[in-house]
Design an enzyme around this catalytic site. Structure first.
Site, PDB file in Angstrom:
ATOM      1  CG  HIS A 196      -2.113  -0.877   1.074  1.00  0.00           C
ATOM      2  ND1 HIS A 196      -2.752  -1.446   2.143  1.00  0.00           N
ATOM      3  CD2 HIS A 196      -2.776  -1.295  -0.027  1.00  0.00           C
ATOM      4  CE1 HIS A 196      -3.777  -2.176   1.714  1.00  0.00           C
ATOM      5  NE2 HIS A 196      -3.797  -2.087   0.404  1.00  0.00           N
ATOM      6  NE  ARG A 298      -6.381  -1.323  -8.036  1.00  0.00           N
ATOM      7  CZ  ARG A 298      -5.395  -0.513  -8.410  1.00  0.00           C
ATOM      8  NH1 ARG A 298      -5.595   0.800  -8.415  1.00  0.00           N
ATOM      9  NH2 ARG A 298      -4.221  -0.985  -8.773  1.00  0.00           N
ATOM     10  NE  ARG A 334     -10.415  -5.507  -9.496  1.00  0.00           N
ATOM     11  CZ  ARG A 334      -9.265  -5.286  -8.845  1.00  0.00           C
ATOM     12  NH1 ARG A 334      -8.169  -5.867  -9.265  1.00  0.00           N
ATOM     13  NH2 ARG A 334      -9.224  -4.480  -7.807  1.00  0.00           N
ATOM     14  CD  GLU A 422      -6.425 -11.272 -10.121  1.00  0.00           C
ATOM     15  OE1 GLU A 422      -5.770 -10.341  -9.628  1.00  0.00           O
ATOM     16  OE2 GLU A 422      -7.663 -11.270 -10.191  1.00  0.00           O
ATOM     17  CG  ASN A 445       0.262  -5.488  -8.144  1.00  0.00           C
ATOM     18  OD1 ASN A 445       1.165  -5.265  -8.932  1.00  0.00           O
ATOM     19  ND2 ASN A 445      -0.493  -4.535  -7.647  1.00  0.00           N
ATOM     20  CG  ASP A 446      -3.318 -10.717  -6.326  1.00  0.00           C
ATOM     21  OD1 ASP A 446      -2.716 -10.840  -5.245  1.00  0.00           O
ATOM     22  OD2 ASP A 446      -4.420 -10.167  -6.412  1.00  0.00           O
ATOM     23  NE  ARG A 456      -1.002  -8.226  -3.796  1.00  0.00           N
ATOM     24  CZ  ARG A 456      -1.471  -6.988  -3.833  1.00  0.00           C
ATOM     25  NH1 ARG A 456      -0.653  -5.985  -4.026  1.00  0.00           N
ATOM     26  NH2 ARG A 456      -2.754  -6.749  -3.675  1.00  0.00           N
ATOM     27  CB  CYS A 493      -4.481  -3.605 -15.102  1.00  0.00           C
ATOM     28  SG  CYS A 493      -5.105  -5.140 -14.387  1.00  0.00           S
TER      29      CYS A 493
END
Length: 561
Positions: A196, A298, A334, A422, A445-446, A456, A493
């Protein structure tokens, strides 16, 4: 670290993990140490417990209100984190646990600390993304304790001149409140590139490096040179080094500032440069930053503080605000990625040993399909009268059957169906999945987290979740190749798309669009415009021949400059 940092030693180089590109030179500052209130040894009389309870609830409400006010003044990831922390400050479960400690004769301060540590132990035991919330939880507790003690709220000091902030770790709530005109750089000895804090720093445009070894030895007031794109800190640099490094980066930044799109390589090969957003305000900021559209909306971040599911009309209003920012451009919405570190109170979810591998994303619909159906109906309602058909994608797709089922629901409403890649299983079956949907978007990321079996959010595993990991990039390349074979678009993304150098390699794989934070859009677009597609393909091939992220980054840089 190349040399000791003690005394008047010559410049030393500290190496960490890149998080947000940028080169800055300034003196350092550190957070003001949080005031620790010693626990009372004497029991609070029963006659005082009601007043202690009232004080605790008032402090909790006061802190929650402050965080909500700051969330309303922020946008994007900063607003998300502040809203989540506001909800944490007023969480009924936490308050109930604190009340239990009050009933045992503890003071309001001691009860708040005890309840927090009880929750922290639980979150740490759950692991995964839940463990990352411990930093937020303790930060909220510190604010409540300060309120109870009549002390100033803890946080980052306001420097008298532009400075680089050094910290072990930084609560996202503190990061969200940083003034990028005064805090011009951020370096942490812990943290990860997709955590974050890094995401918020990227949104604010603050150069950032994480997991920097040896950072604790640098005292406040030391002059340093921070290169966020390389993950390096140069301690006590010479004036000549500063002038060359900062001046060179400034030239690149000025070139990027002049980029207005559309996204394409120097020889005209189109690569859409889109933005990640969470609300209408963020979408308008992305449009002003020359984004061609939205590659990731998101939606769950709009409703983190909702106790009950928003109505179709309420959802439609939120989605419509984003569509209005790009009335003639692509907007990829999404569906709710609830669960794990983003639990929604109105979405069914049980306590799980490992939430990151549990019921989240599309899996929520297995327990309550009505949530997805109502969201799709809201997207249809938002699109009515706007003359545009939104693209809609589902998160956490693992099987072909899930993709097929989702596509059927989306097409039945006249929308354009896609899914996120992902999960490694989805990347390996990308061609079969693309037979049923019109596009896919890779959430790096995932994908990195699940490919490398590394949380992560873990500072100790930050190197494993570096977006340049060759194993992750091979899955990205395989997915892009599947899209090329079927003639269907494949986007990225995740935070990897915000790295201008990596964006060029992604284009070389055959990625058709990249979507990043609005602050990164122009830099990515300008970098793509400076290279040819032939160079991008050469860099992509070179990257796939490496076996570690540093070598991958170096291989791409040698070809692309």
């Amino acid at each position: 670290m190349t040399r000791s940092l003690q005394g008047n030693a010559e410049s030393a180089v500290l190496v960490g993990t890149p998080a947000v590109p940028g080169v800055v030179a300034a003196p350092t500052i550190r957070p003001v140490p949080r005031v620790r209130i010693p626990a009372e040894s004497e029991s609070i009389p029963k006659s005082d417990r009601a007043s202690q309870s009232a004080a605790l609830r008032l402090a909790s409400a006061t802190v929650a209100e402050r965080l909500r006010d700051r969330a309303e003044a922020a946008s994007g990831a900063a607003a998300e984190v502040l809203s989540a922390n506001a909800a944490m400050a007023a969480d009924p479960g936490w308050l109930a646990t604190a009340e239990n400690h009050l009933a045992e004769g503890r003071s309001a301060i001691a009860a708040a600390v005890a309840a927090t540590e009880q929750f922290a132990t639980t979150f740490t035991g759950l692991g995964g993304l839940m463990a990352e919330r411990v930093t937020d939880l303790r930060d909220v507790c510190d604010r409540i304790v300060a309120e109870l003690a009549g002390r100033p709220e803890p946080g980052i000091p306001t420097p008298a001149r532009p400075s680089i902030l050094l910290a072990d770790d930084l609560a996202p709530a503190d990061t969200a409140g940083l003034d990028p005109n005064l805090i011009v750089g951020l370096a942490m000895s812990l943290g990860g590139p997709t955590g974050h804090t890094a995401i918020i720093a990227r949104q604010l445009g603050i150069p950032c490096a994480v997991a920097v070894a040896g950072l604790d030895e640098i005292p406040s007031g030391t002059d340093i040179l921070l290169d966020g794109g390389a993950g390096r800190v140069l301690v006590r640099p010479t004036p000549e080094t500063v002038t060359e490094a900062v001046g060179g980066y400034r030239e690149l930044a000025e070139r990027a500032a002049g980029w207005t799109g559309p996204g394409a390589t120097a020889d005209g090969h189109r690569v859409e440069v889109l933005a990640n957003v969470q609300d209408g305000t963020g979408a308008h900021a992305a449009h002003a930053a020359s984004a061609e559209g939205v590659g990731l909306f998101r939606t769950e971040l709009c409703f983190l503080d909702r106790e009950s599911e928003p109505t179709i009309a309420e959802q439609a209003a939120v989605y419509g605000a984003v569509l209005d920012a790009f009335p003639a451009d692509k907007v990829v919405i999404r569906t709710l990625d609830a669960g794990s570190d983003k639990p929604l109170r109105f979405a069914p979810h049980d306590d799980e040993p490992n939430p990151a591998l549990g019921v989240r994303g599309i899996r929520i619909t297995e327990q309550d399909s009505g949530i997805l159906d109502r969201q799709l109906d809201a997207i249809v309602a938002a699109a009515q009268g706007r003359g545009y058909t939104p693209w809609v994608m589902a998160p956490m797709i693992s099987t072909v059957a899930e993709a097929k089922s989702f596509a059927t629901r989306v097409r039945a409403r006249g929308l354009i169906p896609g899914v996120m890649i992902e999960v490694p299983a989805a990347a390996l079956l990308a061609e079969a999945i693309l037979e049923h949907v019109d596009f896919v978007s890779i959430g790096t990321n995932d994908l990195a987290q699940y490919t490398m079996a590394a949380d992560r959010m873990s500072p100790r595993l930050a190197a494993l979740t570096d977006p340049w990991q060759p194993a992750v990039l091979r899955l990205v390349a395989a997915t892009a190749a599947a899209g090329q074979r079927l003639g269907k678009p494949v986007g990225v993304c995740g935070e990897a798309a915000a790295d201008p150098l990596l964006a060029c390699a992604l284009a070389g794989f055959g990625i058709t669009s990249v979507s990043a934070a609005a602050s990164a859009v122009r830099a990515v677009g300008a970098r793509l415009a400076s290279v040819t597609m032939a160079d991008c393909r050469r860099a992509a091939t070179a990257v796939l021949d490496t076996t570690d992220p540093r070598s991958a980054r170096r291989a791409a840089s040698e070809i692309l400059g």
